[in-house]
Structure formats: C-alpha cells, structure tokens
Design a protein around this motif. Structure first.
Motif, PDB file in Angstrom:
ATOM      1  N   GLN A   5       0.838  -1.184   0.000  1.00 25.80           N
ATOM      2  CA  GLN A   5       0.000   0.000   0.000  1.00 25.80           C
ATOM      3  C   GLN A   5       0.885   1.252   0.000  1.00 25.80           C
ATOM      4  O   GLN A   5       1.809   1.349   0.801  1.00 25.80           O
ATOM      5  CB  GLN A   5      -0.926   0.002   1.216  1.00 25.80           C
ATOM      6  N   PRO A   6       0.607   2.188  -0.880  1.00 28.30           N
ATOM      7  CA  PRO A   6       1.478   3.362  -0.977  1.00 28.30           C
ATOM      8  C   PRO A   6       1.195   4.406   0.088  1.00 28.30           C
ATOM      9  O   PRO A   6       0.098   4.477   0.653  1.00 28.30           O
ATOM     10  CB  PRO A   6       1.143   3.929  -2.362  1.00 28.30           C
ATOM     11  N   ARG A   7       2.191   5.212   0.332  1.00 26.99           N
ATOM     12  CA  ARG A   7       2.026   6.451   1.085  1.00 26.99           C
ATOM     13  C   ARG A   7       1.847   7.549   0.048  1.00 26.99           C
ATOM     14  O   ARG A   7       2.597   7.620  -0.927  1.00 26.99           O
ATOM     15  CB  ARG A   7       3.270   6.715   1.938  1.00 26.99           C
ATOM     16  N   TRP A   8       0.840   8.394   0.232  1.00 29.17           N
ATOM     17  CA  TRP A   8       0.552   9.447  -0.737  1.00 29.17           C
ATOM     18  C   TRP A   8       1.183  10.765  -0.287  1.00 29.17           C
ATOM     19  O   TRP A   8       1.009  11.185   0.840  1.00 29.17           O
ATOM     20  CB  TRP A   8      -0.959   9.623  -0.893  1.00 29.17           C
ATOM     21  N   ILE A   9       1.917  11.379  -1.223  1.00 28.31           N
ATOM     22  CA  ILE A   9       2.609  12.628  -0.912  1.00 28.31           C
ATOM     23  C   ILE A   9       2.238  13.666  -1.970  1.00 28.31           C
ATOM     24  O   ILE A   9       2.387  13.426  -3.174  1.00 28.31           O
ATOM     25  CB  ILE A   9       4.136  12.406  -0.881  1.00 28.31           C
ATOM     26  N   CYS A  11       2.704  16.553  -4.270  1.00 28.35           N
ATOM     27  CA  CYS A  11       3.813  17.235  -4.946  1.00 28.35           C
ATOM     28  C   CYS A  11       3.202  18.254  -5.911  1.00 28.35           C
ATOM     29  O   CYS A  11       2.836  17.916  -7.047  1.00 28.35           O
ATOM     30  CB  CYS A  11       4.689  16.239  -5.701  1.00 28.35           C
ATOM     31  N   GLY A  12       3.053  19.474  -5.448  1.00 24.60           N
ATOM     32  CA  GLY A  12       2.414  20.472  -6.282  1.00 24.60           C
ATOM     33  C   GLY A  12       0.955  20.132  -6.507  1.00 24.60           C
ATOM     34  O   GLY A  12       0.160  20.097  -5.570  1.00 24.60           O
ATOM     35  N   ASP A  13       0.598  19.812  -7.761  1.00 26.18           N
ATOM     36  CA  ASP A  13      -0.800  19.535  -8.092  1.00 26.18           C
ATOM     37  C   ASP A  13      -1.091  18.040  -8.248  1.00 26.18           C
ATOM     38  O   ASP A  13      -2.128  17.663  -8.792  1.00 26.18           O
ATOM     39  CB  ASP A  13      -1.189  20.267  -9.380  1.00 26.18           C
ATOM     40  N   ALA A  14      -0.198  17.186  -7.795  1.00 25.84           N
ATOM     41  CA  ALA A  14      -0.392  15.745  -7.980  1.00 25.84           C
ATOM     42  C   ALA A  14      -0.025  14.965  -6.724  1.00 25.84           C
ATOM     43  O   ALA A  14       0.954  15.292  -6.040  1.00 25.84           O
ATOM     44  CB  ALA A  14       0.440  15.243  -9.160  1.00 25.84           C
ATOM     45  N   GLN A  15      -0.804  13.936  -6.441  1.00 27.32           N
ATOM     46  CA  GLN A  15      -0.479  12.998  -5.375  1.00 27.32           C
ATOM     47  C   GLN A  15       0.458  11.928  -5.942  1.00 27.32           C
ATOM     48  O   GLN A  15       0.131  11.266  -6.931  1.00 27.32           O
ATOM     49  CB  GLN A  15      -1.755  12.323  -4.844  1.00 27.32           C
ATOM     50  N   ILE A  16       1.623  11.776  -5.324  1.00 27.47           N
ATOM     51  CA  ILE A  16       2.627  10.818  -5.776  1.00 27.47           C
ATOM     52  C   ILE A  16       2.648   9.631  -4.815  1.00 27.47           C
ATOM     53  O   ILE A  16       2.670   9.807  -3.593  1.00 27.47           O
ATOM     54  CB  ILE A  16       4.019  11.469  -5.851  1.00 27.47           C
ATOM     55  N   ALA A  17       2.650   8.420  -5.385  1.00 28.10           N
ATOM     56  CA  ALA A  17       2.638   7.191  -4.595  1.00 28.10           C
ATOM     57  C   ALA A  17       4.060   6.755  -4.270  1.00 28.10           C
ATOM     58  O   ALA A  17       4.899   6.624  -5.169  1.00 28.10           O
ATOM     59  CB  ALA A  17       1.916   6.077  -5.351  1.00 28.10           C
ATOM     60  N   CYS A  18       4.322   6.535  -2.993  1.00 26.90           N
ATOM     61  CA  CYS A  18       5.628   6.060  -2.533  1.00 26.90           C
ATOM     62  C   CYS A  18       5.415   4.839  -1.650  1.00 26.90           C
ATOM     63  O   CYS A  18       4.661   4.887  -0.679  1.00 26.90           O
ATOM     64  CB  CYS A  18       6.351   7.160  -1.757  1.00 26.90           C
ATOM     65  N   TYR A  19       6.072   3.743  -1.983  1.00 28.67           N
ATOM     66  CA  TYR A  19       5.987   2.512  -1.209  1.00 28.67           C
ATOM     67  C   TYR A  19       7.196   2.468  -0.278  1.00 28.67           C
ATOM     68  O   TYR A  19       8.326   2.290  -0.728  1.00 28.67           O
ATOM     69  CB  TYR A  19       5.941   1.298  -2.138  1.00 28.67           C
ATOM     70  N   ASP A  20       6.960   2.669   0.995  1.00 29.73           N
ATOM     71  CA  ASP A  20       8.005   2.855   2.000  1.00 29.73           C
ATOM     72  C   ASP A  20       8.048   1.601   2.872  1.00 29.73           C
ATOM     73  O   ASP A  20       7.159   1.367   3.692  1.00 29.73           O
ATOM     74  CB  ASP A  20       7.666   4.100   2.826  1.00 29.73           C
TER      75      ASP A  20
END
Length: 240
Positions: A5-9, A11-20
């Motif tokens: 499940q991603p962490r949502w961050i 970034c300006g006008d977009a949610q970026i998915a990061c798998y931490d």
C-alpha cells in the motif's frame, strides 16, 4: 504479487505514490517508462533485508497522479525531492532503471547532496544516438500517432506525455556527467537496447564509475536475472 500500500505525498498539483518498506539506510527505486514500482517486485523483498526501500511511482505513472504541469524529468526530480523531504530522508542510495535511470541522473545533478551511491540500470543520456534504432524508431512513430490522438482523447494524451519522455532531450549532456562525484555503478545487459558505445561513454565521463554487463541479458535484467541483479546491487552498496 505487488500488494504493498502506498504512502501518498502531495507534490504540487499531484499525489505521488511512494511505497516505504523496511528499515535502515534509505534506498530509492525508480522504475522505467510507462511502468510502476511493481517492476521491482523481485527486488523489494531482498533489499528490505538491508535497507529502508522507497519505491516511487513517477508522476503520470502507476498509482501517481498526472497533474496539469508539463511532464518532464526536471518536474519528476522536483517531485522526488518533495517525496524524500516528506519521508524525512536527507541522503539515500538511488537505483534507477531505464527512464528511472535518466531520472536518477537528473536528480543527482540537481540535488547531489541527497545521493549517497548511484546505480544506473539501462540508462542513457542521448535519446536517439543512445538507443538502438530498432527500439527508438517505433517510439518516434508511436509518439507521432499519439500526438494527433491526444487532441481528442485524454487517455491518448497521457500516453503521449509519458512516451514523450523517451523522445525529447531531458536537459543532460554527456559532459554534465563529470559532476556525478558519488560512487556509481552502471548495469546493462549484453543485449541491452542501450547502445554499448553510449554506456562506455557515460562511464568514461563519471569520475567514480564501474560497469557490469550481464551476459545473455537484455534491458530487463532486474526482472529476468533477479538473483544476480540483487546480489550485485547489494554488494556494491555494502562496498564489497
């Protein structure tokens, strides 16, 4: 199966998915064009034995939103900095595959203090001269077709913008690579779509760089030769 499940961050006008995932020194994984962090499904379980892995879906790829700004490597490098800042990461190893390798180069040139060691898997600097013609020519044809369809189809426009990353120069010249002073490893397949001459020239410009060629490998050595790939990456990062 890639069921993280991603962490949502934001970034300006977009949610970026990061798998931490995992603990320890951060290791950032950057996928290729049109792909997602699922490309690293054979790497993440192994790498998390040693590192805190942050696999990032680039803007307009995977689960990440596209946003309205122009899709460029410069924008994606800015997104990556925002992701790392949000995750409390000030320095990390960076592993980039294909377009992810190009992004890793752009990021390392823009924010060198964030990069400990750099691994470039199937990356290039020159879009046309660096890629074998049987691969690059269809990309240009596909981009031209999508350029027209993109005027009437949002889906085609998104594909056009993503494919355009393989068409337009990304603001890095071969001479710029001399600024990459961190330890660097270039990984390519013996039958990679990146020209051998491109790989050799890149390595010659990077001060502390070595190249490893995977025998009988193509562009997708992480997926097709995962045991050797994972071992090579870990040994490089551990300094063995």
């Amino acid at each position: 199966m890639f069921d993280l499940q991603p962490r949502w961050i934001l970034c300006g006008d977009a949610q970026i998915a990061c798998y931490d995932v995992g603990q320890g020194q951060p290791l950032v994984l950057l996928h290729g064009n049109g792909e997602s962090s699922a490309y690293w499904k054979a790497q993440i379980p192994e790498f998390t034995r040693f590192y805190r892995v942050l696999a990032v879906d680039s803007r307009g790829h995977g689960a990440s939103e596209r946003g309205a700004v122009e899709l460029t490597f410069a924008q994606m490098a800015e997104d990556l900095k925002t992701v790392l800042d949000a995750c409390g990461v000030r320095k990390a190893h960076i592993l980039g595959f294909s377009d992810g390798g190009d992004l890793a180069i752009k990021f390392a040139l823009t924010y060198p203090n964030y990069v400990d060691k750099l691994i470039l898997n199937g990356a290039n600097v020159e879009m046309f001269a660096g890629i074998k013609p049987h691969v690059q020519l269809p990309v240009y044809v596909g981009y031209a077709l999508l350029h027209g369809l993109g005027r009437i189809s949002r889906r085609a426009a998104r594909k056009r913008d993503v494919l355009g990353l393989m068409v337009h120069p990304y603001g890095v010249r071969m001479d710029d690579l001399s600024q990459l002073t961190m330890p660097t490893l270039i990984l390519v397949g013996e039958h990679d779509m990146v020209r051998d001459s491109q790989t050799r020239e890149m390595a010659a410009h990077i001060p502390h760089c070595r190249v490893e060629v995977f025998r009988d490998g193509d562009h997708f050595i992480a997926a097709k030769q995962p045991s050797r790939f994972n071992r090579t990456v870990i040994e490089f990062l551990l300094g063995r």
